[in-house]
Structures are given as C-alpha cells and as structure tokens.
Design a protein around this motif. Structure first.
Motif, mmCIF file in Angstrom:
data_model
loop_
_atom_site.group_PDB
_atom_site.id
_atom_site.type_symbol
_atom_site.label_atom_id
_atom_site.label_comp_id
_atom_site.label_asym_id
_atom_site.label_seq_id
_atom_site.Cartn_x
_atom_site.Cartn_y
_atom_site.Cartn_z
ATOM 1 N N ASN A 51 0.823 -1.216 0.000
ATOM 2 C CA ASN A 51 0.000 0.000 0.000
ATOM 3 C C ASN A 51 0.854 1.261 0.000
ATOM 4 O OD1 ASN A 51 -2.358 -1.540 0.083
ATOM 5 N ND2 ASN A 51 -2.368 -1.607 2.323
ATOM 6 N N ILE A 52 2.021 1.186 0.616
ATOM 7 C CA ILE A 52 2.911 2.351 0.647
ATOM 8 C C ILE A 52 3.634 2.519 -0.685
ATOM 9 C CG2 ILE A 52 4.929 3.361 1.794
ATOM 10 C CD1 ILE A 52 4.105 1.886 4.326
ATOM 11 N N PHE A 53 3.945 1.408 -1.349
ATOM 12 C CA PHE A 53 4.700 1.474 -2.606
ATOM 13 C C PHE A 53 3.991 2.342 -3.644
ATOM 14 C CE2 PHE A 53 7.033 -2.635 -1.623
ATOM 15 C CZ PHE A 53 8.259 -2.007 -1.532
ATOM 16 N N GLN A 54 2.696 2.101 -3.867
ATOM 17 C CA GLN A 54 1.914 2.842 -4.862
ATOM 18 C C GLN A 54 2.581 2.809 -6.238
ATOM 19 O OE1 GLN A 54 1.259 6.758 -3.292
ATOM 20 N NE2 GLN A 54 -0.165 6.061 -1.717
ATOM 21 N N GLY A 55 2.969 1.607 -6.651
ATOM 22 C CA GLY A 55 3.565 1.438 -7.969
ATOM 23 C C GLY A 55 5.057 1.664 -8.026
ATOM 24 N N SER A 193 10.640 -10.469 -44.883
ATOM 25 C CA SER A 193 9.323 -10.074 -45.379
ATOM 26 C C SER A 193 8.367 -9.876 -44.212
ATOM 27 C CB SER A 193 8.765 -11.136 -46.330
ATOM 28 O OG SER A 193 9.616 -11.297 -47.447
ATOM 29 N N PHE A 194 7.348 -9.057 -44.464
ATOM 30 C CA PHE A 194 6.376 -8.784 -43.409
ATOM 31 C C PHE A 194 5.682 -10.078 -43.003
ATOM 32 C CE2 PHE A 194 1.910 -7.910 -42.318
ATOM 33 C CZ PHE A 194 2.107 -7.205 -41.143
ATOM 34 N N TYR A 195 5.565 -10.274 -41.677
ATOM 35 C CA TYR A 195 4.987 -11.513 -41.150
ATOM 36 C C TYR A 195 3.624 -11.267 -40.503
ATOM 37 C CZ TYR A 195 4.585 -15.759 -38.313
ATOM 38 O OH TYR A 195 4.140 -16.917 -37.722
ATOM 39 N N ARG A 196 3.569 -10.372 -39.499
ATOM 40 C CA ARG A 196 2.295 -10.084 -38.839
ATOM 41 C C ARG A 196 2.453 -8.836 -37.975
ATOM 42 N NH1 ARG A 196 2.250 -11.666 -33.410
ATOM 43 N NH2 ARG A 196 3.991 -13.010 -32.783
ATOM 44 N N TYR A 197 1.308 -8.359 -37.467
ATOM 45 C CA TYR A 197 1.292 -7.232 -36.537
ATOM 46 C C TYR A 197 1.343 -7.758 -35.100
ATOM 47 C CZ TYR A 197 -0.030 -4.179 -40.404
ATOM 48 O OH TYR A 197 -0.046 -3.483 -41.583
ATOM 49 N N SER A 198 1.856 -6.924 -34.218
ATOM 50 C CA SER A 198 1.966 -7.312 -32.815
ATOM 51 C C SER A 198 1.696 -6.091 -31.944
ATOM 52 C CB SER A 198 3.356 -7.882 -32.518
ATOM 53 O OG SER A 198 3.519 -8.141 -31.135
ATOM 54 N N LYS A 199 1.178 -6.338 -30.757
ATOM 55 C CA LYS A 199 0.903 -5.279 -29.784
ATOM 56 C C LYS A 199 1.577 -5.619 -28.471
ATOM 57 C CE LYS A 199 -3.597 -3.776 -31.585
ATOM 58 N NZ LYS A 199 -3.181 -2.392 -31.880
ATOM 59 N N ARG A 200 2.071 -4.589 -27.807
ATOM 60 C CA ARG A 200 2.680 -4.752 -26.492
ATOM 61 C C ARG A 200 2.132 -3.682 -25.561
ATOM 62 N NH1 ARG A 200 9.168 -5.847 -27.502
ATOM 63 N NH2 ARG A 200 8.939 -7.743 -28.751
ATOM 64 N N THR A 201 1.836 -4.085 -24.349
ATOM 65 C CA THR A 201 1.319 -3.170 -23.339
ATOM 66 C C THR A 201 2.276 -3.164 -22.158
ATOM 67 O OG1 THR A 201 -0.947 -3.687 -24.019
ATOM 68 C CG2 THR A 201 -0.661 -2.578 -21.911
ATOM 69 N N ASP A 202 2.774 -1.988 -21.793
ATOM 70 C CA ASP A 202 3.700 -1.908 -20.668
ATOM 71 C C ASP A 202 2.930 -1.904 -19.354
ATOM 72 O OD1 ASP A 202 2.621 0.615 -20.483
ATOM 73 O OD2 ASP A 202 4.382 1.646 -21.264
ATOM 74 N N LYS A 203 3.651 -1.829 -18.252
ATOM 75 C CA LYS A 203 3.012 -1.910 -16.937
ATOM 76 C C LYS A 203 2.176 -0.682 -16.612
ATOM 77 C CE LYS A 203 7.082 -0.145 -14.471
ATOM 78 N NZ LYS A 203 8.058 -0.427 -13.384
ATOM 79 N N GLU A 207 -0.039 1.110 -24.898
ATOM 80 C CA GLU A 207 0.010 0.060 -25.914
ATOM 81 C C GLU A 207 0.824 0.523 -27.116
ATOM 82 O OE1 GLU A 207 -3.496 -1.324 -28.446
ATOM 83 O OE2 GLU A 207 -3.467 -2.843 -26.853
ATOM 84 N N ARG A 208 1.744 -0.320 -27.556
ATOM 85 C CA ARG A 208 2.584 -0.035 -28.718
ATOM 86 C C ARG A 208 2.298 -1.047 -29.822
ATOM 87 N NH1 ARG A 208 5.731 1.091 -24.244
ATOM 88 N NH2 ARG A 208 6.816 3.095 -24.277
ATOM 89 N N ASP A 209 2.290 -0.560 -31.054
ATOM 90 C CA ASP A 209 2.034 -1.403 -32.220
ATOM 91 C C ASP A 209 3.349 -1.682 -32.942
ATOM 92 O OD1 ASP A 209 -0.728 -1.359 -31.747
ATOM 93 O OD2 ASP A 209 -0.926 0.562 -32.785
ATOM 94 N N PHE A 210 3.577 -2.950 -33.257
ATOM 95 C CA PHE A 210 4.796 -3.371 -33.934
ATOM 96 C C PHE A 210 4.441 -4.134 -35.209
ATOM 97 C CE2 PHE A 210 6.170 -2.825 -29.582
ATOM 98 C CZ PHE A 210 7.427 -2.268 -29.708
ATOM 99 N N LYS A 211 5.380 -4.107 -36.143
ATOM 100 C CA LYS A 211 5.311 -4.936 -37.338
ATOM 101 C C LYS A 211 6.463 -5.928 -37.276
ATOM 102 C CE LYS A 211 4.408 -3.104 -41.307
ATOM 103 N NZ LYS A 211 4.500 -2.253 -42.519
ATOM 104 N N LEU A 212 6.129 -7.209 -37.346
ATOM 105 C CA LEU A 212 7.141 -8.258 -37.286
ATOM 106 C C LEU A 212 7.511 -8.699 -38.691
ATOM 107 C CD1 LEU A 212 5.919 -10.521 -34.342
ATOM 108 C CD2 LEU A 212 7.575 -8.667 -34.300
#
Length: 357
Positions: A51-55, A193-203, A207-212
């Motif tokens: 409770n004290i940490f608050q992230g 070559s382009f493979y697929r799209y990917s999404k990442r969400t940090d803590k 949200e970030r969008d990537f191209k693999l």
C-alpha cells in the motif's frame, strides 16, 4: 489439535514405537506456531508495504513518500541510492513558472502529469526538455493532447547522428527497405518479409504497435538460407515500430532545422542556471524535511525566492533614469508588472528539467 488432545488422553502412557497422534499433534503445533509467529505477520507486513509502494520499487522507512534514487552528487562514486524526490520545474528566461514534486525517479513518466498541472501552458508553443523525457508516449501526448510542438530528443538521438552509427551495416535503421513490397534486406543479403502485426502493453497500460518481419525460408542461395536462421535453427525475426519511427523522424527534422537548434540551445542557459543558483546561492542540495507536502512547500518558497532575486537583478539592470522619472510607487508597481510580463512572455518556449533532492 484439541481433538487430538482428547484422543491422546485415552491412550496408555507407554506405546511401543511412539504415539502416532502425538507426532501429528507435534507437527500441527509446529505449523500453528510458524503461521502465527512468522507467516501471517510477514504477509500483513507485505500488504502494508504494498500500500505504501503505490507502484514504486522502494520507499524510505523514515519518509514513506520518498523513493530511493541515484543523486547527481555522489562523493563516493559508487552510485549509492538515497531516498529523495524528483523535482520538476518549468522555466522561461530563468524564471520558474511552475514546479512539481514526484516520487518516481525517471523523468519519462513525470512530463505529462507535470504539463497537465501547469496553468500557463497555453502561452507557449514549444515544449523543450532533454533526452530523458523523450518517449513515444510523451510525443503522442504533447502533439495530440496538448497541441504543442515537441523539441525533445530521444535517448539515442546523439548516438544516431554519429558517423559510426550511420555506417554500421548491422543496424536495422541502415538496412535496405522496399516500401512497395514491404520487406527489408540486411547487410548479409537476407530478406525479411512482413509476417504479422503485434501489440505490447507496458506496466503503465500504454500500448505499442509493432510490425514483425521474418526471414524468408527460401533465399537466393543456400548460404543465405543458413544465414536466415538462428544458431538454434529457427528463422530470424526483426520488429519495427512505425509510430515510434514517425516521431523519431519528426524530432530529427525539428532539431536539424535552424529554428529547432536555436530553441533547443536555450535549454542549456535557461533551466540549468536555476538549479545552479539553488545549490550555490541558497545551499539547497538535499531536502531537510520529510513528507511530500512539506517538501513541496519548502521548494515553493525556495523557487519563489529565486524568482524574486532574478526579478530584482532584472530591475537593477534597467536604465537609472527609468526609476528616477517615476512619480509614485503605484506607478512603479504597475510598470514592474509590465516588465514581468515582457520578460516571461517575450518568447514562446517552455523549458522543463528535473533535479533529484
């Protein structure tokens, strides 16, 4: 355990091989003792700490609002962590317009909350800060939410401007790219070559969008087929963040222009002297109070004194006949207000910087 005690009373005093119920009671009493004296108190302690940490990752036992962070003054040169706060200030012509005190040590997550609380943001067109504030999230918020121009380099901006980086063929930024068919060719000649799209969400929930891109299984030669695989035998991958690349290109164009260079150059002699005066003239290198509210009040008084000192120096540099021709103190007060407005709003660049205390 109570039930076992009743059953043990019915047993004879001596049992060949020992009593099974006594062994079980002894084991349960040991567990109860461990739970009551160790595990349960420790779990409650962890809940209170959470409770004290608050992230945050740490806090001080003597000041729960303070976080352990590296200070700029490190006499032992061992990067010792000390409890402190992250002071954010916004300046213009070395006048402090606003300040904020944050518990997180990194500047990346403090810029948007600080600009949100800044009451005079509408007077400025450019937000200027050092590379510690450069991130995809901050660029998006400054442009889309605050409708301002960002003059903030990202962390690798200076490195990417060097000849060594530009001539390094292993960097994906220097690979050949075919926009029509959307594929890359690395320095070895392997095609991705382009493979697929990917999404990442940090803590923090961003949200970030990537191209693999994946290396083609069938390259132009057998040798390239082997180079397209990892040492483990799998196909190689690479990822690209189009949004991040867009803002990086935008920042490069801004900082490469003459106007952008002139604006960013002001940061060095606008905000840095404020911290220098605070340390040298006022002797404030560490906060001497505990609690974020108390430290905020202390910093507010200090920065107010800095502004008054700066204003007094500005008045003293005016022509002497300007003051001699004034007829009353009221007129002097009105003119001084005009002077402050001219000093603060002559240019429209807002400088933001931080200092751990």
């Amino acid at each position: 355990i109570t039930k076992l005690d009743e059953e043990i009373k019915q047993e004879p005093k001596i049992i060949k091989g020992g009593s099974v119920r006594k062994r079980r009671r002894r084991f349960l009493k040991k567990l109860r003792h461990q739970l009551s004296n160790d595990l349960i108190p420790r779990a409650k302690k962890y809940e209170r700490a959470e409770n004290i940490f608050q992230g945050r990752n740490s806090y001080s036992k003597t000041d729960h609002d303070a976080t352990f962070m590296c200070m700029k003054e490190d006499p032992m040169m061992n990067r010792e962590l000390k409890p402190g706060y992250n002071l954010q200030i916004a300046t213009h012509k070395q006048f402090v317009l606003d300040y904020g005190l944050f518990s997180n040590p990194t500047d990346t997550r403090t810029l948007v909350p600080f600009l949100t609380q800044f009451h005079a943001l509408d007077f400025f067109e450019h937000i200027v800060a050092d590379a510690g504030y450069g991130s995809e999230y901050n660029y998006i918020m400054i442009l889309d939410r605050f409708k301002k121009q960002s003059v903030i380099p990202y962390t690798t901006y200076q490195k990417e401007q060097k000849r060594k980086f530009k001539n390094d063929p292993t960097k994906s930024q220097n690979w050949q790219y075919n926009a029509e068919n959307d594929y890359y060719i690395d320095h070895l000649g392997v095609r991705f070559s382009f493979y697929r799209y990917s999404k990442r969400t940090d803590k923090y929930g961003f949200e970030r969008d990537f191209k693999l891109y994946r290396a083609d299984k069938h390259q132009l030669s057998v040798q390239l087929d082997e180079l397209a695989k990892t040492p483990g035998g799998r196909q190689r991958y690479m990822q690209v963040n189009p949004t991040w690349n867009y803002y990086k290109a935008k920042v490069k164009a801004t900082l490469s222009s003459n106007e952008g260079k002139a604006i960013y150059r002001r940061r060095k002699f606008d905000v840095e002297p404020v911290f220098g005066h605070m340390k040298r003239d006022f002797g404030i290198r560490r906060t001497h109070l505990r609690g974020q509210r108390a430290v905020e009040n202390d910093m507010g008084l200090t920065l107010m004194a800095l502004n008054l000192t700066k204003f007094g120096q500005s008045i003293s540099r005016l022509e002497t006949n300007f003051i001699n021709n004034l007829k009353s103190g009221l007129r002097f007060l009105n003119r001084s207000k005009i002077i402050v407005r001219i000093l603060l709003l002559e240019n429209q660049e807002l400088i933001v910087n931080s200092q751990p205390l």
